[in-house]
Design a protein around this motif. Sequence first.
Motif, PDB file in Angstrom:
ATOM      1  N   ALA A  74     -13.245 -77.766  47.294  1.00 25.54           N
ATOM      2  CA  ALA A  74     -12.140 -77.015  47.898  1.00 25.54           C
ATOM      3  C   ALA A  74     -11.031 -77.959  48.352  1.00 25.54           C
ATOM      4  N   LEU A  75     -11.390 -79.080  48.952  1.00 28.07           N
ATOM      5  CA  LEU A  75     -10.386 -80.065  49.355  1.00 28.07           C
ATOM      6  C   LEU A  75      -9.688 -80.649  48.130  1.00 28.07           C
ATOM      7  N   LYS A  76     -10.450 -80.894  47.072  1.00 26.73           N
ATOM      8  CA  LYS A  76      -9.835 -81.419  45.846  1.00 26.73           C
ATOM      9  C   LYS A  76      -8.793 -80.452  45.305  1.00 26.73           C
ATOM     10  N   ARG A  77      -9.102 -79.163  45.338  1.00 24.79           N
ATOM     11  CA  ARG A  77      -8.130 -78.177  44.874  1.00 24.79           C
ATOM     12  C   ARG A  77      -6.916 -78.124  45.800  1.00 24.79           C
ATOM     13  N   TYR A  78      -7.151 -78.186  47.103  1.00 25.53           N
ATOM     14  CA  TYR A  78      -6.047 -78.104  48.052  1.00 25.53           C
ATOM     15  C   TYR A  78      -5.114 -79.307  47.900  1.00 25.53           C
ATOM     16  N   GLU A  79      -5.698 -80.462  47.642  1.00 23.16           N
ATOM     17  CA  GLU A  79      -4.866 -81.651  47.404  1.00 23.16           C
ATOM     18  C   GLU A  79      -4.005 -81.467  46.166  1.00 23.16           C
ATOM     19  N   ARG A  80      -4.598 -80.923  45.099  1.00 24.94           N
ATOM     20  CA  ARG A  80      -3.846 -80.728  43.858  1.00 24.94           C
ATOM     21  C   ARG A  80      -2.721 -79.715  44.057  1.00 24.94           C
ATOM     22  N   ILE A  81      -3.015 -78.614  44.734  1.00 27.68           N
ATOM     23  CA  ILE A  81      -1.976 -77.627  45.037  1.00 27.68           C
ATOM     24  C   ILE A  81      -0.869 -78.265  45.868  1.00 27.68           C
ATOM     25  N   SER A  82      -1.261 -79.047  46.861  1.00 27.55           N
ATOM     26  CA  SER A  82      -0.288 -79.659  47.767  1.00 27.55           C
ATOM     27  C   SER A  82       0.619 -80.637  47.036  1.00 27.55           C
ATOM     28  N   ASN A  83       0.064 -81.387  46.101  1.00 30.28           N
ATOM     29  CA  ASN A  83       0.893 -82.302  45.324  1.00 30.28           C
ATOM     30  C   ASN A  83       1.935 -81.523  44.525  1.00 30.28           C
ATOM     31  N   GLY A  84       1.535 -80.401  43.939  1.00 28.69           N
ATOM     32  CA  GLY A  84       2.498 -79.583  43.222  1.00 28.69           C
ATOM     33  C   GLY A  84       3.570 -79.008  44.138  1.00 28.69           C
ATOM     34  N   ARG A  85       3.152 -78.553  45.311  1.00 32.67           N
ATOM     35  CA  ARG A  85       4.124 -78.023  46.276  1.00 32.67           C
ATOM     36  C   ARG A  85       5.105 -79.100  46.716  1.00 32.67           C
ATOM     37  N   LEU A  86       4.602 -80.330  46.860  1.00 32.54           N
ATOM     38  CA  LEU A  86       5.485 -81.423  47.259  1.00 32.54           C
ATOM     39  C   LEU A  86       6.555 -81.670  46.201  1.00 32.54           C
ATOM     40  N   GLN A  87       6.185 -81.613  44.926  1.00 31.31           N
ATOM     41  CA  GLN A  87       7.184 -81.829  43.875  1.00 31.31           C
ATOM     42  C   GLN A  87       8.247 -80.739  43.923  1.00 31.31           C
ATOM     43  N   THR A  88       7.834 -79.507  44.145  1.00 27.36           N
ATOM     44  CA  THR A  88       8.798 -78.414  44.291  1.00 27.36           C
ATOM     45  C   THR A  88       9.700 -78.658  45.493  1.00 27.36           C
ATOM     46  N   CYS A  89       9.115 -79.071  46.589  1.00 27.24           N
ATOM     47  CA  CYS A  89       9.871 -79.362  47.810  1.00 27.24           C
ATOM     48  C   CYS A  89      10.900 -80.459  47.559  1.00 27.24           C
ATOM     49  N   ASN A  90      10.465 -81.542  46.888  1.00 27.41           N
ATOM     50  CA  ASN A  90      11.373 -82.652  46.588  1.00 27.41           C
ATOM     51  C   ASN A  90      12.526 -82.202  45.697  1.00 27.41           C
ATOM     52  N   ALA A 121      -6.985 -81.662  55.483  1.00 24.75           N
ATOM     53  CA  ALA A 121      -6.499 -80.325  55.132  1.00 24.75           C
ATOM     54  C   ALA A 121      -5.454 -79.840  56.137  1.00 24.75           C
ATOM     55  N   ARG A 122      -5.697 -80.130  57.422  1.00 26.88           N
ATOM     56  CA  ARG A 122      -4.724 -79.725  58.443  1.00 26.88           C
ATOM     57  C   ARG A 122      -3.373 -80.397  58.206  1.00 26.88           C
ATOM     58  N   ARG A 123      -3.389 -81.673  57.844  1.00 23.89           N
ATOM     59  CA  ARG A 123      -2.141 -82.389  57.581  1.00 23.89           C
ATOM     60  C   ARG A 123      -1.390 -81.788  56.395  1.00 23.89           C
ATOM     61  N   LEU A 124      -2.138 -81.446  55.352  1.00 23.94           N
ATOM     62  CA  LEU A 124      -1.497 -80.830  54.186  1.00 23.94           C
ATOM     63  C   LEU A 124      -0.888 -79.485  54.553  1.00 23.94           C
ATOM     64  N   ALA A 125      -1.594 -78.707  55.369  1.00 22.95           N
ATOM     65  CA  ALA A 125      -1.070 -77.405  55.791  1.00 22.95           C
ATOM     66  C   ALA A 125       0.197 -77.572  56.621  1.00 22.95           C
ATOM     67  N   SER A 126       0.188 -78.545  57.522  1.00 28.08           N
ATOM     68  CA  SER A 126       1.366 -78.796  58.349  1.00 28.08           C
ATOM     69  C   SER A 126       2.549 -79.233  57.493  1.00 28.08           C
ATOM     70  N   GLY A 127       2.273 -80.067  56.499  1.00 31.06           N
ATOM     71  CA  GLY A 127       3.347 -80.514  55.615  1.00 31.06           C
ATOM     72  C   GLY A 127       3.962 -79.362  54.843  1.00 31.06           C
ATOM     73  N   TRP A 128       3.126 -78.433  54.370  1.00 31.49           N
ATOM     74  CA  TRP A 128       3.648 -77.309  53.609  1.00 31.49           C
ATOM     75  C   TRP A 128       4.456 -76.371  54.500  1.00 31.49           C
ATOM     76  N   GLN A 129       4.083 -76.224  55.760  1.00 30.32           N
ATOM     77  CA  GLN A 129       4.868 -75.392  56.671  1.00 30.32           C
ATOM     78  C   GLN A 129       6.288 -75.942  56.811  1.00 30.32           C
ATOM     79  N   ARG A 130       6.392 -77.264  56.931  1.00 28.60           N
ATOM     80  CA  ARG A 130       7.723 -77.880  57.027  1.00 28.60           C
ATOM     81  C   ARG A 130       8.489 -77.706  55.712  1.00 28.60           C
ATOM     82  N   CYS A 131       7.786 -77.868  54.605  1.00 26.82           N
ATOM     83  CA  CYS A 131       8.431 -77.725  53.303  1.00 26.82           C
ATOM     84  C   CYS A 131       8.864 -76.285  53.042  1.00 26.82           C
ATOM     85  N   GLN A 132       8.133 -75.315  53.563  1.00 23.96           N
ATOM     86  CA  GLN A 132       8.515 -73.921  53.363  1.00 23.96           C
ATOM     87  C   GLN A 132       9.914 -73.650  53.911  1.00 23.96           C
TER      88      GLN A 132
END
Length: 989
Positions: free
Chosen positions: A383-399, A448-459
């Motif tokens: 589950a963490l591996k998937r969340y990391e992969r999703i987060s990397n994709g979200r980061l590219q969109t954010c950038n 996982a908490r850090r990734l969630a916090s990062g996505w909130q800022r990126c949203q």
Amino acid sequence: MDVDSLLRSAAALLLLVLGGVWSFPLGQEGERTPACGYESCHVTQPDMLNVHLVPHTHDDVGWLKTVDQYYYGDRNDIQHAGVQYILDSVVDQLLKNPDRRFIYVETAFFYRWWKQQSSGMQQTVKRLVDEGRLEFVNGGWCMSDEATTHYSAVIDQMTMGLRFLNDTFGPCGRPRVAWHIDPFGHAREHASMFAQMGYDGFFLGRLDYQDRKRRRTAREQELLWRASESLTPPMADLFTGILPNGYNPPDGFCWDQSCDDPPIRDDPELEDYNVDDVVRRFLAIAHKQAQVYKTNHIIMTMGSDFQYENANLWYKNLDKLIRYVNAQQARGGRVNALYSTPSCYLQELHRANLSWALKTDDFFPYADAAHDYWTGYFTSRPALKRYERISNGRLQTCNQLEVLGGPISRNGPFGKGDSETMKKAVAVAQHHDAVSGTEKQHVADDYARRLASGWQRCQVLVSNSLAALSGSTAKRIYCDNLNISVCPLTESSKKFSVNVYNPLVRAVIWPVRLPVNGTSYEVSDAEGRSVDCQVVPVSAETQVVRRSRGSAPNELVFQVRAPPLGFNTYSVSLLRDGPPPAPAQRRAPTAIQNQFLRATFDPATGLLSGLSNLETKRTIKLTQNFFWYNASDGNNTRSNQPSGAYIFRPNSSTPFLISPAAKTEVIQTPVLQEVRQWFAPWVSQVVRLHADSRALELEWTVGPLPIRDNLGKEVITRLDTSIKTAEYFYTDSNGREMLQRKKDFRPTWKLRQSEPIAGNYHPINSRAFIKDDEDQLTVVTDRSQGGASIHNGSLEIMLHRRLLYDDVRGVAEPLNETSSVFPEGLVVRGRLLLSLQRPDGAADAHRPLAQQEVLQPTLSFTDGEPHPNTRLQFSALQAALPPAVHLLTLTRWDEDSVLLRLEHQFQRRESKLNSGPVTVNLQKLFSTLEVLGVSELNLSANQWKDEMTRLDWTPQMEEKPLLKRPGDPSALEVTLMPMEIRTFLLRVR
């Protein structure tokens, strides 16, 4: 002004005249301090054995404690470690003796420490760096894992760390050496990336025990790694050294406060005077080590995990060791001990002017004993591996949207957004005890908490950017639980819009599934055209797995078309009088098909029985089922090694079949066809085929794994086919080049196989395939997983692990994941995409499919009708790029510049259509950005490309040179060769 400064000023003026970029993005350009780097190395003795003592600390960016706990020295009841005190103490001790040296690796920690220092201390540290007394090696935000990381995320985290060092210290802060002393096996793509980042060499600590034994005998512990089959040497050639003691000091020579070795007692009046004994033992170790290396230089790592918190202990004893060993030279001794760094040691190896063994494969799998294969972590914490992969994709969109939306994206109608939080969170997640799954549970939760916090800022940033690009300031909603059919807006609203942002530079067709309470809907695209859609019932398994987080009984399914690097908007309206949902029929399936694929099923078992490509008119037999290996508890005659977070060790080579047949439901509509399979209360699957898809989707749901029988379980899915594989299969390396694997075989030594299952597992980062002369079956994964081909024509992938014992590698807790939602054990859902092609055209299908899985479209929702003036379609490109080109990076660099990476995503000779050179005009690339100038950088963006020089190394065997890359037609037209990544700094308006 010196000559160098005059020349650089002239170059800057010329570039500006030509429309180029010169904003000094690479640190303190113009400052030239000759004392650092190779010029700061201590003098060695050419006629002696030179022992390079390298003081260092290995500081995990999370493992047994979280990143914060490690930095501050909190929770010392778990592990005594405080990185801030290490850096305080080391700097203090370096100032006391100019001969002393220290290397530091993890920029994530150093960045924190640096921000807390006074300006006076910062100047002191800069002086130490300028004099080469404090040297940075590796320099990424973390020391990344190599098996489970995607190359895009690795490049990003290296770029972030190296940029900070450049900005802070200028040229003297640039590392010359890559340093991966702790990762559990080494990927060829990592070596290729390090070479393209300008590193002169690479040092590693862990090596398979059989490989190490052979290399010691052959004196091949230092080698030249040719890390690409496509890039022209020496572009991906990297000198690689294997350290003699992992990364620890020699036995008896650890002088940290965490060690028990006796200090050097050098008062001759004391009864416990031990200088003679220390020198004798040291010389014996040095001479023994020299016998298995090729030159009169050897390296000894003096440090280990979180050491040097009291650096005085180390340095006081090392000062004495060097003094007393070198005193032997007056009596004929031929050993010279000195403070050194990996780069200084590397320089001496280069000066030896020898030829070196050539390596072209990778260092997987890794075993440290006959029954101890570190192949479990390829799948641990899925589950963490998937969340990391999703987060990397979200980061590219954010950038990307930060660039495309301009300044308003960071401070717009929805508040202040930022990408930095997400960048740091994803960077930390690349650490070799993060995405690897080899950390304690509370540390995994923290990642996982850090990734969630990062996505909130990126949203916030994404919403601001989309508002600027669309002209609409309507509130946007992001539904992050669509994989379990949860989205409050779509469940409650009778009319809403779906914005689909596509981060790829080619148009994509993407299936959308939205939870709804209604039974009939109308969907229209940006031009008002009706889109085929279907309402289907939510499966019973999805209703179970989402628990109380949603209650919609149905799902609305339709396919969207998203333009390249842009968005499309779809309107959804509830119909009062529409057709009812397509029912799920409880019957035995026979086949599902669209215009491209046909999947057949055995009606007696409900299992897949065949797959046909209707375009190539090829059909293979294909059965797929789920099994579990009984994890070893360590209580057997061969070995006491249990399975754990790192190590995979099944009790038997034969896995247990979960069920010989599946209960099935079938849904067949013009939009969607799927067979819902139920194997056990803890295993289910949906075999799905969308109308326009060339890939068959297997959406698996596994968990909670039952453990009432006191048996740990490692669950696999296995695909058995009619393809004649001859014991070969192929896996990707960090998502890029494909590597050939063969059962019970290693290319560089004769393997003695002691674990026939675990010893044949390899990391699958994004895809794997099996093939023969006629057919190739490629499986694209949605996260990193372990896999193998144990039987001819077979491919198995490990999906989930739940273990009851620790594998005695330091974590000290079993891999037994639970959560507040799933206290009885973690449930994991994922998907595999199956592509059947002829071998000569398979890459044309699986490479874009894999990129699309990594960079999935981002969906956002607004309630009600769009405002009439809303822009419903947008593309940031003037035209879609050629199929061979992938936009790897588009991110803001400073106010006027963006960092752009373009990648040729095909290997040499891989595709008849797409394996040739391809040219892109940078000025004609974007529709919304005017490119005023361009400068090319190395891969990690910390050196100008034309100024990057690396040490040359001579291989023992030279291969036929590859095709030479043609020159670029102009500064703004760039040519990409197969597997080439080119990095540019664009000045834009």
